[in-house]
Design a protein around this motif. Structure first.
Motif, PDB file in Angstrom:
ATOM      1  N   VAL A  76      42.274  27.860  39.386  1.00  0.00           N
ATOM      2  CA  VAL A  76      43.139  28.364  38.322  1.00  0.00           C
ATOM      3  C   VAL A  76      44.024  29.466  38.893  1.00  0.00           C
ATOM      4  CG1 VAL A  76      43.195  29.537  36.086  1.00  0.00           C
ATOM      5  CG2 VAL A  76      41.418  27.826  36.549  1.00  0.00           C
ATOM      6  N   SER A  77      45.330  29.321  38.737  1.00  0.00           N
ATOM      7  CA  SER A  77      46.276  30.342  39.179  1.00  0.00           C
ATOM      8  C   SER A  77      46.165  31.550  38.251  1.00  0.00           C
ATOM      9  CB  SER A  77      47.691  29.780  39.137  1.00  0.00           C
ATOM     10  OG  SER A  77      48.617  30.784  39.487  1.00  0.00           O
ATOM     11  N   GLN A  78      46.095  32.747  38.871  1.00  0.00           N
ATOM     12  CA  GLN A  78      45.961  33.958  38.058  1.00  0.00           C
ATOM     13  C   GLN A  78      46.694  35.122  38.731  1.00  0.00           C
ATOM     14  OE1 GLN A  78      41.992  34.834  36.720  1.00  0.00           O
ATOM     15  NE2 GLN A  78      42.636  36.730  35.771  1.00  0.00           N
ATOM     16  N   PHE A  79      47.948  35.332  38.344  1.00  0.00           N
ATOM     17  CA  PHE A  79      48.759  36.385  38.947  1.00  0.00           C
ATOM     18  C   PHE A  79      48.181  37.774  38.704  1.00  0.00           C
ATOM     19  CE2 PHE A  79      50.493  36.378  34.679  1.00  0.00           C
ATOM     20  CZ  PHE A  79      50.848  37.700  34.450  1.00  0.00           C
ATOM     21  N   THR A  80      47.372  37.943  37.672  1.00  0.00           N
ATOM     22  CA  THR A  80      46.831  39.263  37.354  1.00  0.00           C
ATOM     23  C   THR A  80      45.856  39.773  38.420  1.00  0.00           C
ATOM     24  OG1 THR A  80      45.084  38.329  35.968  1.00  0.00           O
ATOM     25  CG2 THR A  80      47.150  38.964  34.877  1.00  0.00           C
ATOM     26  N   LEU A  81      45.459  38.929  39.370  1.00  0.00           N
ATOM     27  CA  LEU A  81      44.625  39.406  40.479  1.00  0.00           C
ATOM     28  C   LEU A  81      45.385  40.400  41.350  1.00  0.00           C
ATOM     29  CD1 LEU A  81      42.771  36.156  41.626  1.00  0.00           C
ATOM     30  CD2 LEU A  81      41.862  38.050  40.283  1.00  0.00           C
ATOM     31  N   HIS A  82      46.706  40.454  41.195  1.00  0.00           N
ATOM     32  CA  HIS A  82      47.518  41.396  41.956  1.00  0.00           C
ATOM     33  C   HIS A  82      47.954  42.594  41.111  1.00  0.00           C
ATOM     34  CE1 HIS A  82      47.656  39.325  45.730  1.00  0.00           C
ATOM     35  NE2 HIS A  82      47.802  38.195  45.061  1.00  0.00           N
ATOM     36  N   ALA A  83      47.214  42.882  40.072  1.00  0.00           N
ATOM     37  CA  ALA A  83      47.528  44.032  39.221  1.00  0.00           C
ATOM     38  C   ALA A  83      47.351  45.333  39.998  1.00  0.00           C
ATOM     39  CB  ALA A  83      46.622  44.049  37.996  1.00  0.00           C
ATOM     40  N   SER A  84      48.302  46.220  39.833  1.00  0.00           N
ATOM     41  CA  SER A  84      48.175  47.572  40.367  1.00  0.00           C
ATOM     42  C   SER A  84      47.896  48.492  39.185  1.00  0.00           C
ATOM     43  CB  SER A  84      49.458  48.006  41.068  1.00  0.00           C
ATOM     44  OG  SER A  84      49.369  49.377  41.425  1.00  0.00           O
ATOM     45  N   THR A  85      46.829  49.252  39.293  1.00  0.00           N
ATOM     46  CA  THR A  85      46.454  50.178  38.213  1.00  0.00           C
ATOM     47  C   THR A  85      46.549  51.627  38.682  1.00  0.00           C
ATOM     48  OG1 THR A  85      44.123  49.999  38.835  1.00  0.00           O
ATOM     49  CG2 THR A  85      44.933  48.478  37.142  1.00  0.00           C
ATOM     50  N   ARG A  86      47.324  51.832  39.727  1.00  0.00           N
ATOM     51  CA  ARG A  86      47.420  53.142  40.352  1.00  0.00           C
ATOM     52  C   ARG A  86      47.880  54.233  39.381  1.00  0.00           C
ATOM     53  NH1 ARG A  86      50.247  53.395  45.910  1.00  0.00           N
ATOM     54  NH2 ARG A  86      48.386  52.202  46.299  1.00  0.00           N
ATOM     55  N   LYS A  87      48.935  53.957  38.617  1.00  0.00           N
ATOM     56  CA  LYS A  87      49.403  54.987  37.699  1.00  0.00           C
ATOM     57  C   LYS A  87      49.476  54.447  36.281  1.00  0.00           C
ATOM     58  CE  LYS A  87      54.161  54.927  38.483  1.00  0.00           C
ATOM     59  NZ  LYS A  87      55.400  55.426  38.885  1.00  0.00           N
ATOM     60  N   GLY A  88      49.160  55.296  35.368  1.00  0.00           N
ATOM     61  CA  GLY A  88      49.206  54.925  33.959  1.00  0.00           C
ATOM     62  C   GLY A  88      48.097  53.960  33.571  1.00  0.00           C
ATOM     63  N   ASN A  89      48.234  53.425  32.379  1.00  0.00           N
ATOM     64  CA  ASN A  89      47.218  52.525  31.840  1.00  0.00           C
ATOM     65  C   ASN A  89      47.710  51.098  31.658  1.00  0.00           C
ATOM     66  OD1 ASN A  89      45.160  54.483  31.613  1.00  0.00           O
ATOM     67  ND2 ASN A  89      46.213  55.324  29.832  1.00  0.00           N
ATOM     68  N   ARG A  90      48.977  50.871  31.989  1.00  0.00           N
ATOM     69  CA  ARG A  90      49.524  49.515  31.900  1.00  0.00           C
ATOM     70  C   ARG A  90      49.648  48.980  33.318  1.00  0.00           C
ATOM     71  NH1 ARG A  90      54.695  46.867  31.641  1.00  0.00           N
ATOM     72  NH2 ARG A  90      54.534  45.065  30.270  1.00  0.00           N
TER      73      ARG A  90
END
Length: 150
Positions: A76-90
């Protein structure tokens, strides 16, 4: 390229109430494609996944690969695996490759993985709003990143 492997007793993908793919014992592979990923990432990652010894052998030890247990794979393709959570909450997804790059790489990844294990792999539908169900066996969950080859 990032992959999250989950050893499963079963897994399925449903879209609009219709099951589009399902497997029994095997691996659910969530795959995230990053800008800059290429065929060398696919080659390395598929080789690693196909040979990963995370299934139990006759002695109950994690010493068998997907081929050793005649298991199935659902990708299953899941682009959210590359989420950066470094700053903020979004989370930011700037590192994720855009669809025109990631979709062909996803298709190539599935074809290569299928060739590695000698049977077709199940697939989600790229870019669709999918409902993914799984029964995690163990639980066993492994994170692999082609840019951090530990």
């Amino acid at each position: 390229m990032r992959a999250l492997l989950q050893r499963v007793s079963s897994a399925s993908v449903t879209i609009d109430g219709r099951t589009v793919s399902e497997i029994a014992c095997g691996l659910l592979v969530l795959i995230g494609i990053e800008s800059g990923d290429d065929c060398s990432d696919i080659e390395w990652l598929c080789n690693k996944i196909a040979r990963m010894r995370i299934f139990e052998d006759e002695q109950g030890k994690m010493n068998a690969s997907i081929a050793d247990v005649s298991g199935e794979i659902l990708v299953v393709s899941q682009f959210t695996l590359h989420a950066s959570t470094r700053k903020g909450n979004r989370p930011s997804f700037l590192k994720a490759a855009p669809p025109q790059i990631s979709e062909p790489l996803y298709e190539s990844f599935c074809e290569k993985l299928s060739a590695e294990i000698g049977k077709p792999v199940g697939r989600g539908v790229f870019g669709a709003d999918m409902k993914v169900a799984l029964i995690n066996d163990g639980p066993v969950t492994i994170w692999i990143d082609s840019r951090n080859r530990e």
